[in-house]
Write an enzyme that holds these catalytic residues in place. Structure first.
Site, short mmCIF file in Angstrom:
data_model
loop_
_atom_site.label_atom_id
_atom_site.label_comp_id
_atom_site.label_asym_id
_atom_site.label_seq_id
_atom_site.Cartn_x
_atom_site.Cartn_y
_atom_site.Cartn_z
N ARG A 1 34.71 43.96 25.78
CA ARG A 1 35.55 43.43 26.61
C ARG A 1 35.93 42.01 25.86
O ARG A 1 36.04 41.20 25.83
CB ARG A 1 34.48 42.65 27.88
CG ARG A 1 35.36 42.80 28.94
CD ARG A 1 36.04 41.69 29.73
NE ARG A 1 34.55 40.74 30.07
CZ ARG A 1 34.13 40.48 31.24
NH1 ARG A 1 34.93 41.34 32.15
NH2 ARG A 1 33.51 39.72 31.24
N GLU B 1 38.95 44.90 38.77
CA GLU B 1 37.92 43.69 40.31
C GLU B 1 38.92 42.73 40.80
O GLU B 1 38.66 41.72 41.14
CB GLU B 1 37.67 43.13 39.06
CG GLU B 1 38.63 43.16 37.74
CD GLU B 1 37.65 42.34 36.10
OE1 GLU B 1 36.64 41.92 36.96
OE2 GLU B 1 38.44 41.99 35.57
N ASP C 1 33.73 39.33 40.63
CA ASP C 1 35.66 39.20 40.35
C ASP C 1 36.00 39.70 41.90
O ASP C 1 36.62 40.00 42.73
CB ASP C 1 36.39 39.61 39.26
CG ASP C 1 36.99 38.19 38.35
OD1 ASP C 1 37.28 37.27 38.51
OD2 ASP C 1 37.03 38.62 37.42
N HIS D 1 35.32 36.21 29.09
CA HIS D 1 33.95 35.43 29.32
C HIS D 1 33.11 34.77 28.03
O HIS D 1 32.03 33.89 28.94
CB HIS D 1 33.42 35.06 30.67
CG HIS D 1 34.47 35.77 32.17
ND1 HIS D 1 35.59 34.45 32.48
CD2 HIS D 1 34.98 36.69 32.40
CE1 HIS D 1 36.03 35.03 33.25
NE2 HIS D 1 35.58 36.46 33.82
MG LIG Z 1 35.82 39.97 35.68
#
Ligand SMILES: [Mg+2]
Ligand SMILES: [Mg+2]
Ligand SMILES: [Mg+2]
Ligand SMILES: [Mg+2]
Ligand SMILES: [Mg+2]
Ligand SMILES: [Mg+2]
Lengths: 264, 264, 264, 264, 264, 264
Positions: free
Chosen positions: F80, F155, F181, F55
């Site tokens: 990540r 998640e 999430d 993200h």
């Molecule tokens: Mg996530």
């Protein structure tokens, strides 16, 4: 003695030679930092492509990659430097420019400074370190000097007043009119202001005559191919059509109008 | 509950709502990573500006800054994602796309996957982290889902064969024809090959009918405003004029021809 | 005569007008080349966001994209230029700055040079080529001059000694104190050195009085909102809170201390 | 009083101290904007790595990320600034340079200007805003001054003629010969021109003596480790081996010759 | 029918044709995002220059500008794609690659998928949008297919076991051994592990034989020109010398050792 | 056998070892492509700094330079990755990540795939080419495997349902909860929706227990140091405080409110 880094190089001094001999050359003006677009334009057939480091939307990386794109496309890369400053001039040449357009040349001293910055000793004061240009131009200093052109912008009242002395500067290869600045500097309220048309036209004639008198090139910025054609007919030896971002906006707006069926 | 980060936001769902209601919308297609050019185009008045992450000359930074430029210019940013892939779709939405054009949708399953990737649970599987888009869209998941449109490209023989099922996919907001790929996929030797014109035209009619039947938008890529106008007259509800780099090359070549006095 | 490229433009001269009328305005200071962060900050409600091209961690692309982000976020972009230099000043304005903060103004001549660089003829010597700013400011030269503010930094002993003459410079819109440099220049061993507090405070009063006397804005750099509030209470008409990278480091350190349960 | 932002910092002034004490230090010269390559080079064991902002193929982002890479690699970052200009000098220091190589120092006044630009008041005029360097150097002004070295390039006839006065400049830490420019400036047709060998060698001896006489460091640019070794034997206290792009081209050409079985 | 955008183009299919005819070709491997360095290498005389998008230190902008640099330098650009994935393959071709090196081809199905991704319909599934490559390759689909080579990496035990079927894949132009991965995949503890030398050598012979049997090219990665020479003597038809960052580190370390007078 | 490229390297496996031994470690989360900011954060004292490629507002260059900045700052870089995909995982490790956070691990098969992608043969399928990481980690494959940690995000509802099997995956070093999430996936209308608080809390307890049962680390994302502290008190072994852009916006808004004297 330095040797070129590759056996085959396209004639590195062709642009400078053509400008000096007052051949007609037509160029295009790039202000966007978009190398793939610049490469495409360089393949169309323009004699040169100028990267604008003064008003363009780019910095040194853009100049460097822009010139790389111009070379990949097979045209001659020219840089309008940000200022009449030795650092800016040296870096444009190191990046591989075959010609320099130096803005705001207001006096013979300004012109001499521009030439000095662009030439190696003993003629000038350029510092040696042609990190990219050495691949393609020179690399022996005197050859590099020979293979690169220096063009002085006439775009202020002071520059116009001194244009004959500027044109006589040893090592200067041409004059280049910036019409927007010139119009504003001679009293126009905006570029193209009809209120100063007579003075503007007289100024252009004076620049043309000064260049012819000195035997150097006479160039001018134009917004459109049709204006470029008129300028060539008037006796200018080189013209640039300008600029990518404006042309792109123009054509995108035209397509929108057409799509919507608007009258124009 | 999340609150918008600023008190004033232009209607974030307008693009999706207009597409869904089959209003006529006209867009422009950007393949260059040149944010100041994209900003200019976004100010002209196009209903949307699409950034092409599949064939465009840019990567994620280009998508992100391109969408920023579109927002600065006041149009609606759309992304043609690189692939029908949840990561690509999620990142385009996180960057602030108000619409997605998903290439190579060949089946109802492909369409359902595209929609699922674009919507948060419970409707889909989009992962939460709207690092830029949360400023402008949503940020509550259901609102973000509502405010963003998903458009499936019909551009292969398989996609065409399944176009009615694709059009029926819940959550899909429109079909979008890629004419170059479609022509090649139905047997053309190149985009626009006249040898397949009849089949191509029939394909377009089928797509139009499928969209109308499902009550979703029908869009198509066009090279020129005049073609866009024809397509709108045929009943397509949205059209994109494409693309910046081609238009720039075209206009630059036209100027050169004019400058040189060439007949065309 | 040039026409604006889009029908709708938010009031382009609002920032300059508010500064000139000595309205209270509060800004934020950006040194990071992180456009999505800058866009977020621009949406918070600051009256302006300044991009620092002198000490900031960015170059011209960062200024350009930073201003684009500020426009996307709806604030007014200001640039602290790298130097009191016509090239730097022209390029910041071409990129779309609505205000300029010019460092190290040490004399009335320095101030006049800064104003001249920022204004088109006949008032100044700015060169015409508003490649991005023309979209939003001007584009007629006199309008652009009206819509952009010039602010001179008072941050040396020489500047302080000449502050009244500086304030009287025609076309100058305000003074802006750089407290770190000022403290060091009046004998402090480091910014905030208590050893020079009395002199420092007296200097600020002198700057405040000079601005008030000349009827121009009085601004100052501050590290924290609480200091900004105090400065406004003292009569400063504009204050910047600075800066992103320091604030980010501060809050990240605070979170770490909290996470580890450290006493502070 | 400012406190360092982290509890542990490697000795920030080691490079300056070693140069000042005329210890032998060996550096490497980087012209490419390729941080991962620069990091690798910084790990090899060179005492310093110089980023070339004059002839290098990079701009301020390249300087900044290059210095970050040097710090990550554990060497000391030095910048050859684009010009003897306060803005360029200040920005290199703000970016974290531990040493400055200032080109084209032609007089004692030039040397004094370089030093003044590099030092905070009261010794100089550097503006305060060490946005990256404050992490690692200083941040108290006097400490930063102590921890950074200023080296003046002797590379013109004028500089050579004034070398003893230059060497006597308070605050100057060393001289640095640019052999290519020096050779051209004393009449060579190209760098290394044998026609000027005697004058060139005499020039080097004069620089060496001037540095020794002033008790400051004597450095020189070299193209190869073997030349560097010879220079150290001659009494130079620091040498740089140059440069990445040339070495890479050399080794790539050697591999090609070897692969093709060419005689060399 | 599409026409090339420029009248003169160097033979666009030369690289593919030479590879297919099992001519000896020698290439160089680039992992750095440093276009001016890549341009220099492309001018040395290598038959091709490969940009590594799998393990290289670059992303799509690096691939695009790297290929532009290779074209500017006059060599043939090849891309080792990040994965055997249609999006990655299509984008490398759109950027102008004349050859693709596809990693981790473990089966005939993998090879067929790589070929399909690289070829337009009807032979494959490549999507049409040759935004940069259309300038130089094709642009008619069948011509583009003819002018670009597809090379499958054999670098796992599975790939080795299926090498004869892989070699027989229609449209595949060659095999390419990745020695590091191959050594590890057949049980080596590290690249070059002597414990698996016999198996490794047998694997190479099997790959050579498979390529020869299928009449396609046989290529291998090498760290040094001398190894490249040996491989050519063994019958490999193309070899790459790798890589820029490692060679640069090597030569920089050698210069340091020489400068310090270290024994090696 | 490969040798490290420098004689001194900080303990490369410390982060992995501490995570595996369930020591308490605290990290910070970066989504901005702003290396100087990331370097500052890395100097504060966080045990690790995670660069978000899912993200985050960055692409591979941002990951690469971000990790370089983390190493320069002296913390441990974690990535990540954008997806549970071997290419993304391999590239993050090649760039120098000491730990991987793999999103959307929904089953034991997903977890096994993540581990396989992160480990060299014979344990996994990672391809060899540690272009940056080889400087710091490994470079012998088994050592690199030992020195890098793999953490699976829990998640989704599916991931939660399979958490015990996921935790039992050989080679997996920890679980990491993505609360936003997870909340949405178990029925929340938005992150932190109180309507699902009981289920959310039960989910966290289940993850904690699964990690403890498997003897692996238990980590969770937190928005604030105070939440991080609570999580550590609950028994989580590692926590990340997130994220730079949100914290910067928060503190900038706080300063504005303070400057304006607003009540909060
Ligand atoms: Mg996530
Ligand atoms: Mg002008
Ligand atoms: Mg298509
Ligand atoms: Mg200051
Ligand atoms: Mg020099
Ligand atoms: Mg491999």
């Amino acid at each position: 003695m330095p040797s070129p880094s590759t056996p085959v190089r396209p004639d590195p001094g062709a642009f400078a030679r053509r400008v000096r001999s007052r051949e007609t050359v037509v160029g295009y003006w790039v202000v966007l930092d978009a190398p793939p677009a610049t490469e495409r334009i360089a393949r169309i057939g323009y004699d040169y492509v100028a990267i604008d480091a003064q008003h363009g939307l780019l910095d040194y990386r853009g100049v460097l990659t822009g010139l790389l794109a111009v070379d990949a496309g097979g045209s001659a890369g020219v840089v309008r430097v940000a200022a009449n400053d030795p650092t800016a001039i040296g870096q444009a040449l190191d990046a591989g420019a075959r010609g320099l357009i130096v803005p705001l040349v207001n006096s013979a001293a300004d012109a001499a400074a521009a030439v000095a910055a662009a030439k190696y000793p003993p003629f000038g004061v350029r510092s040696y370190g042609p990190m990219r240009s050495g691949l393609r131009i020179g690399p022996v200093p005197a050859e590099a000097d020979e293979q690169t052109a220096v063009l002085a912008m006439i775009e202020t009242a002071a520059g116009l007043a001194a244009v004959e002395e500027i044109a006589a500067t040893p090592g200067l290869d041409g004059l280049y009119v910036g019409p927007s600045d010139l119009a504003i500097n001679i009293g126009g309220a905006y570029p193209g202001d009809p209120a100063v048309k007579a003075d503007f036209d007289a100024a252009l004639e004076r620049v043309l005559a000064a260049a012819a008198g000195a035997g150097i090139a006479a160039g001018i910025h134009t917004p459109h191919g049709s204006v470029a054609r008129e300028r060539l007919a008037e006796g200018w030896t080189f013209v640039t059509v300008a600029s990518d971002v404006v042309h792109l906006e123009t054509i995108a707006r035209d397509h929108l109008g057409t799509a919507r069926g608007e009258q124009r």
